[in-house]
Design a protein around this motif. Structure first.
Motif, short mmCIF file in Angstrom:
data_model
loop_
_atom_site.label_atom_id
_atom_site.label_comp_id
_atom_site.label_asym_id
_atom_site.label_seq_id
_atom_site.Cartn_x
_atom_site.Cartn_y
_atom_site.Cartn_z
N LYS A 158 0.85 -1.19 0.00
CA LYS A 158 0.00 0.00 0.00
C LYS A 158 0.88 1.24 0.00
N SER A 159 0.64 2.11 -0.94
CA SER A 159 1.45 3.32 -1.06
C SER A 159 0.57 4.54 -1.04
N LYS A 160 1.21 5.70 -1.11
CA LYS A 160 0.49 6.96 -1.09
C LYS A 160 -0.29 7.18 -2.38
N SER A 161 0.17 6.61 -3.47
CA SER A 161 -0.39 6.98 -4.76
C SER A 161 -0.87 5.78 -5.57
N TRP A 162 -2.10 5.91 -6.06
CA TRP A 162 -2.63 4.89 -6.97
C TRP A 162 -1.75 4.80 -8.20
N ASN A 163 -1.32 5.95 -8.73
CA ASN A 163 -0.52 5.97 -9.95
C ASN A 163 0.80 5.23 -9.77
N GLU A 164 1.44 5.37 -8.62
CA GLU A 164 2.70 4.65 -8.37
C GLU A 164 2.47 3.15 -8.40
N ASP A 165 1.43 2.67 -7.73
CA ASP A 165 1.15 1.23 -7.72
C ASP A 165 0.75 0.73 -9.10
N PHE A 166 0.06 1.56 -9.85
CA PHE A 166 -0.35 1.19 -11.20
C PHE A 166 0.87 0.97 -12.09
N VAL A 167 1.86 1.86 -12.00
CA VAL A 167 3.09 1.72 -12.78
C VAL A 167 3.84 0.46 -12.37
N VAL A 168 3.94 0.22 -11.07
CA VAL A 168 4.62 -0.99 -10.59
C VAL A 168 3.92 -2.23 -11.11
N PHE A 169 2.59 -2.23 -11.10
CA PHE A 169 1.84 -3.37 -11.59
C PHE A 169 2.19 -3.68 -13.04
N PHE A 170 2.25 -2.66 -13.89
CA PHE A 170 2.56 -2.90 -15.29
C PHE A 170 4.02 -3.27 -15.51
N ASP A 171 4.91 -2.78 -14.67
CA ASP A 171 6.32 -3.17 -14.78
C ASP A 171 6.54 -4.62 -14.33
N LEU A 172 5.77 -5.05 -13.34
CA LEU A 172 5.92 -6.40 -12.77
C LEU A 172 4.59 -7.13 -12.84
N PHE A 173 4.09 -7.28 -14.06
CA PHE A 173 2.76 -7.84 -14.29
C PHE A 173 2.66 -9.27 -13.76
N SER A 174 1.73 -9.48 -12.84
CA SER A 174 1.43 -10.83 -12.36
C SER A 174 0.03 -10.83 -11.77
N ARG A 175 -0.55 -11.99 -11.65
CA ARG A 175 -1.89 -12.11 -11.07
C ARG A 175 -1.88 -11.65 -9.61
N GLU A 176 -0.82 -11.99 -8.90
CA GLU A 176 -0.71 -11.59 -7.50
C GLU A 176 -0.64 -10.06 -7.36
N ASN A 177 0.15 -9.41 -8.21
CA ASN A 177 0.25 -7.95 -8.15
C ASN A 177 -1.07 -7.29 -8.54
N PHE A 178 -1.78 -7.90 -9.47
CA PHE A 178 -3.09 -7.37 -9.85
C PHE A 178 -4.06 -7.46 -8.67
N ARG A 179 -4.08 -8.60 -8.01
CA ARG A 179 -4.95 -8.79 -6.85
C ARG A 179 -4.59 -7.79 -5.75
N ASN A 180 -3.31 -7.62 -5.48
CA ASN A 180 -2.87 -6.66 -4.46
C ASN A 180 -3.25 -5.23 -4.83
N LEU A 181 -3.11 -4.91 -6.10
CA LEU A 181 -3.45 -3.58 -6.57
C LEU A 181 -4.93 -3.28 -6.29
N LEU A 182 -5.80 -4.23 -6.59
CA LEU A 182 -7.22 -4.04 -6.37
C LEU A 182 -7.57 -3.98 -4.89
N GLN A 183 -6.89 -4.79 -4.08
CA GLN A 183 -7.19 -4.83 -2.65
C GLN A 183 -6.66 -3.61 -1.90
N ASN A 184 -5.60 -2.99 -2.38
CA ASN A 184 -4.98 -1.88 -1.68
C ASN A 184 -5.60 -0.53 -1.99
#
Length: 74
Positions: free
Chosen positions: A5-31
């Motif tokens: 969980k970070s301060k910015s949705w945009n930061e997590d969104f960029v990380v998700f696309f850089d490190l694309f995985s089902r787990e990161n997608f799930r974490n992105l939605l939950q956070n």
């Protein structure tokens, strides 16, 4: 590497696309709390004018992401 969980949705969104995985997608939605200006959830694929409306909305705000198969919980 997983998202935290970070301060910015945009930061997590960029990380998700850089490190694309089902787990990161799930974490992105939950956070994050739900839809934001450049993110829209759709339970089912939209067609015709409904899909066009989403795409035009994103283009008016500089881009975005439509996530199909996810329903925002109220």
């Amino acid at each position: 590497m997983t998202l935290t969980k970070s301060k910015s949705w945009n930061e997590d969104f960029v990380v998700f696309f850089d490190l694309f995985s089902r787990e990161n997608f799930r974490n992105l939605l939950q956070n994050h709390v739900g839809e934001v200006k450049n993110l829209d959830f759709k339970r089912e694929w939209q067609s015709g004018s409904k899909l066009s409306h989403s795409i035009l909305g994103f283009s008016n705000c500089g881009g975005g992401c439509l996530i199909v198969g996810v329903e925002e919980q109220q």
